[in-house]
Design a protein around this motif. Structure first.
Motif, PDB file in Angstrom:
ATOM      1  N   MET A   1       0.844  -1.201   0.000  1.00 50.23           N
ATOM      2  CA  MET A   1       0.000   0.000   0.000  1.00 50.23           C
ATOM      3  C   MET A   1       0.878   1.250   0.000  1.00 50.23           C
ATOM      4  O   MET A   1       1.832   1.324   0.769  1.00 50.23           O
ATOM      5  N   LYS A   2       0.541   2.211  -0.845  1.00 48.74           N
ATOM      6  CA  LYS A   2       1.328   3.430  -0.949  1.00 48.74           C
ATOM      7  C   LYS A   2       0.408   4.639  -0.951  1.00 48.74           C
ATOM      8  O   LYS A   2      -0.598   4.660  -1.664  1.00 48.74           O
ATOM      9  N   LYS A   3       0.752   5.651  -0.177  1.00 46.77           N
ATOM     10  CA  LYS A   3      -0.002   6.891  -0.190  1.00 46.77           C
ATOM     11  C   LYS A   3       0.323   7.666  -1.471  1.00 46.77           C
ATOM     12  O   LYS A   3       1.484   7.760  -1.877  1.00 46.77           O
TER      13      LYS A   3
ATOM     14  N   ILE B   1      -4.718   6.390  -1.732  1.00 48.50           N
ATOM     15  CA  ILE B   1      -3.717   5.334  -1.661  1.00 48.50           C
ATOM     16  C   ILE B   1      -3.848   4.430  -2.886  1.00 48.50           C
ATOM     17  O   ILE B   1      -4.861   4.474  -3.600  1.00 48.50           O
TER      18      ILE B   1
END
Length: 325
Positions: free
Chosen positions: A1-3, A170
């Motif tokens: 998961m990446k913002k 995200i």
């Protein structure tokens, strides 16, 4: 998961327009190719446009944008400006003689403390569209539909704090999801991870929160109409594959994000409304998507008040944090 930033969600364009002197504004989320959409209206005092078209049983499957606006019901005029702009760009539902843009929207009450004679209108809607397609930086706080937003009005405006507009997004691999929320709540804004009040009914003289829910319980015989100046509105944007019915359900689930961060929420005096829009590209588990939709709404609400700025004697999160440091 990446913002990621909200503007990194592919297929959508985000823009604000506002009048800082009058303390009001609007925000648009647009798509050139159409988006499957849904909506869930939970508050008891909503102000909306074109929400019936989003019912699963109705014909049109896609929208071409949504708008969030201040100005109370007057702010629904923004939708006409968005339609005009999109029609000029040849974007809309093809009816042969022209293309009709499908543009749902929702409003919040911000006629006080700004200038109640100036409200978001068609021209402001057009300006927000220009900013969106020009990819102008999407700011948070006291901008766009959050320009005149306030929170914590259970005790009246003399105890209110500044609300605002926030965003959070995200991505998981190819899946992207985010939220934009304009926070103009009757209740207090809470950080659900700490249960700390971030903004709400606030005693400016003694620098302390009064806890809106506690104060309400003392007002069982209160009969005036001071509670009609609220509403939190927003949208979830994603690229997940959804039917129209599923988009409506995701909007419904995402309201948990409001309930987790705004205490109390969804009252008779709020018009709380959330839309879902998707470019409909990535297959995903709907339960996971619903869970993440809650989280991005929560964080967007928190970002809204954390980025807000004070106005005259109405304090912001930033101001009271300095005072209590």
């Amino acid at each position: 998961m990446k913002k990621i930033t909200i503007q990194e969600i592919k297929g959508f364009f985000f823009g604000h327009a506002d009048n800082k002197k009058a303390l009001t504004g609007c925000t648009v989320i647009l798509t050139k190719n159409g988006a499957v959409a849904g909506v869930d209206v939970r508050g008891g005092s909503p102000g909306t446009r074109e929400t019936d078209v989003l019912k699963a049983e109705n014909m049109v499957d896609e929208v071409h944008g949504v708008f969030l606006s201040g100005g109370s019901a007057f702010g629904l005029d923004v939708g006409g400006g968005v339609m005009d702009y999109l029609e000029q760009k040849d974007i809309g539902f093809d009816v042969r003689v022209t293309k009709v843009p499908i543009v749902p929207g929702a409003i919040l009450f911000d006629l006080y403390p700004g200038d109640p004679s100036i409200r978001p209108d068609k021209q402001m809607g057009i300006e927000a569209c220009r900013n969106a397609f020009n990819k102008t930086e999407f700011l948070e706080g006291s901008v766009g539909a959050g320009t005149g937003a306030t929170v914590g009005k259970a005790m009246g405006y003399e105890y209110a704090m500044r609300g605002g507009i926030g965003a959070y997004a995200i991505e998981f691999g190819e899946l992207q999801i985010g939220s934009v929320v304009a926070v103009n709540a009757f209740g207090d804004v809470i950080d659900p991870t700490t249960n700390q009040i971030l903004a709400g009914a606030y005693d400016r003289r003694h620098n302390k929160f009064l806890q809106s829910a506690v104060q309400l319980k003392k007002q069982m015989d209160f009969t005036t109409n001071r509670f009609s100046k609220n509403t939190t509105i927003g949208a979830i944007v994603t690229n997940a594959q959804l039917t129209k019915a599923q988009a409506n359900k995701i909007a419904s689930i995402a309201h948990d994000g409001l309930a987790n961060t705004i205490k109390p929420s969804h009252l008779f005096v709020d018009g709380d409304t959330l839309f879902t829009l998707t470019t409909n590209k990535i297959k995903t588990d709907l339960n996971v998507l619903g869970t993440v939709a809650i989280e991005v709404v929560e964080q967007a609400v928190i970002n809204a008040v954390k980025h807000a700025t004070s106005f005259e004697d109405i304090p912001s999160y930033k101001q009271i944090t300095k005072l209590n440091a």
